[in-house]
Scaffold this motif. Structure first.
Motif, PDB file in Angstrom:
ATOM      1  N   THR A   1       0.824  -1.221   0.000  1.00  0.00           N
ATOM      2  CA  THR A   1       0.000   0.000   0.000  1.00  0.00           C
ATOM      3  C   THR A   1       0.856   1.269   0.000  1.00  0.00           C
ATOM      4  O   THR A   1       0.369   2.354   0.304  1.00  0.00           O
ATOM      5  N   ASN A   2       2.134   1.117  -0.348  1.00  0.00           N
ATOM      6  CA  ASN A   2       3.073   2.250  -0.480  1.00  0.00           C
ATOM      7  C   ASN A   2       3.215   3.046   0.816  1.00  0.00           C
ATOM      8  O   ASN A   2       3.310   4.266   0.795  1.00  0.00           O
ATOM      9  N   GLN A   3       3.260   2.346   1.938  1.00  0.00           N
ATOM     10  CA  GLN A   3       3.356   3.013   3.234  1.00  0.00           C
ATOM     11  C   GLN A   3       4.663   2.709   3.964  1.00  0.00           C
ATOM     12  O   GLN A   3       4.749   2.895   5.175  1.00  0.00           O
ATOM     13  N   ILE A   4       5.678   2.258   3.232  1.00  0.00           N
ATOM     14  CA  ILE A   4       6.995   2.086   3.851  1.00  0.00           C
ATOM     15  C   ILE A   4       7.598   3.470   4.018  1.00  0.00           C
ATOM     16  O   ILE A   4       7.693   4.242   3.069  1.00  0.00           O
TER      17      ILE A   4
ATOM     18  N   LEU B   1       9.446   1.219  -4.257  1.00  0.00           N
ATOM     19  CA  LEU B   1       8.823   0.106  -4.987  1.00  0.00           C
ATOM     20  C   LEU B   1       7.324   0.297  -5.082  1.00  0.00           C
ATOM     21  O   LEU B   1       6.677   0.775  -4.148  1.00  0.00           O
ATOM     22  N   ARG B   2       6.770  -0.103  -6.206  1.00  0.00           N
ATOM     23  CA  ARG B   2       5.318  -0.070  -6.411  1.00  0.00           C
ATOM     24  C   ARG B   2       4.913  -1.471  -6.818  1.00  0.00           C
ATOM     25  O   ARG B   2       4.823  -1.795  -8.001  1.00  0.00           O
ATOM     26  N   VAL B   3       4.733  -2.331  -5.815  1.00  0.00           N
ATOM     27  CA  VAL B   3       4.417  -3.732  -6.047  1.00  0.00           C
ATOM     28  C   VAL B   3       3.170  -4.122  -5.263  1.00  0.00           C
ATOM     29  O   VAL B   3       2.761  -3.426  -4.332  1.00  0.00           O
ATOM     30  N   SER B   4       2.597  -5.229  -5.655  1.00  0.00           N
ATOM     31  CA  SER B   4       1.426  -5.755  -4.953  1.00  0.00           C
ATOM     32  C   SER B   4       1.233  -7.204  -5.367  1.00  0.00           C
ATOM     33  O   SER B   4       1.917  -7.704  -6.258  1.00  0.00           O
TER      34      SER B   4
END
Length: 194
Positions: A59-62, A77-80
């Motif tokens: 959810t891009n919250q790192i 990173l933009r992964v899921s």
């Protein structure tokens, strides 16, 4: 209405699990059937479980201020994946199965590049170096049955099989024979060569 059953699927979302929405997906190409399931493993930080870090990654919250160097390296990173199965068997869905989650990266299966376009990604919380839990296998089998009943799944394979040399998950501890013996369409050959 009393006695009315809740649908199993709604707009690509499994109704019997936790939903945590990820922005890391795209629409599938027009007329593309979902025909493949790719199994992965993940632990964040590496070899640690139950930290909610996978959910934060998807959810891009790192946070760039993370104290751990490895975790900080993941901020861009933009992964899921479509699904995550925690060590206790909890199923979390991040992306509608009608959309393409960013899980397989550079990949190839049955002469087709870009597996994200036609696959569903399932992450198991774990690593290459220790077994998965019985609860994970129980829930994985149930999830795969529901996916195969709803989508025209032709094969279930590992990330290692669609991105050999680049990826090694779900790893040598994964019990492929257990799934195969239950009649699921397991494909563990390196189909990228075809």
């Amino acid at each position: 209405m009393q006695g009315e059953q809740k649908p199993v699927w709604k707009d690509g979302w499994l109704q019997q699990c936790i939903h945590v929405l990820s922005p890391n997906f795209s629409r599938r190409p027009a007329q593309t059937e979902v025909s493949l399931v790719v199994l992965h493993n993940i632990s964040l930080p590496p070899f640690e479980y139950g930290q909610q870090a996978v959910q934060r990654l998807f959810t891009n919250q790192i946070d760039a201020a993370e104290p751990d160097d490895f975790m900080r390296s993941l901020t861009g990173l933009r992964v899921s994946s479509h699904f995550l199965l925690d060590r206790d068997g909890t199923i979390i869905q991040f992306v509608s199965c009608d959309d393409a989650a960013f899980h397989a990266g550079i990949s190839r299966f049955n002469s087709r590049d870009g597996c994200n376009a036609f696959s569903i990604g399932i992450e198991l919380e774990g690593c290459d170096f220790e077994p998965f839990t019985p609860s994970q296998y129980t829930q994985l089998y149930a999830l795969l049955q529901m996916l195969c009943a709803h989508y025209p799944i032709q094969a279930i394979t590992g990330h290692q099989h669609v991105a050999p040399g680049r990826k090694s998950d779900p790893g040598h501890f994964f019990e492929w024979d257990m799934l195969r013996s239950n009649g699921l369409p397991i494909m563990t050959e390196y189909q990228w060569l075809l």
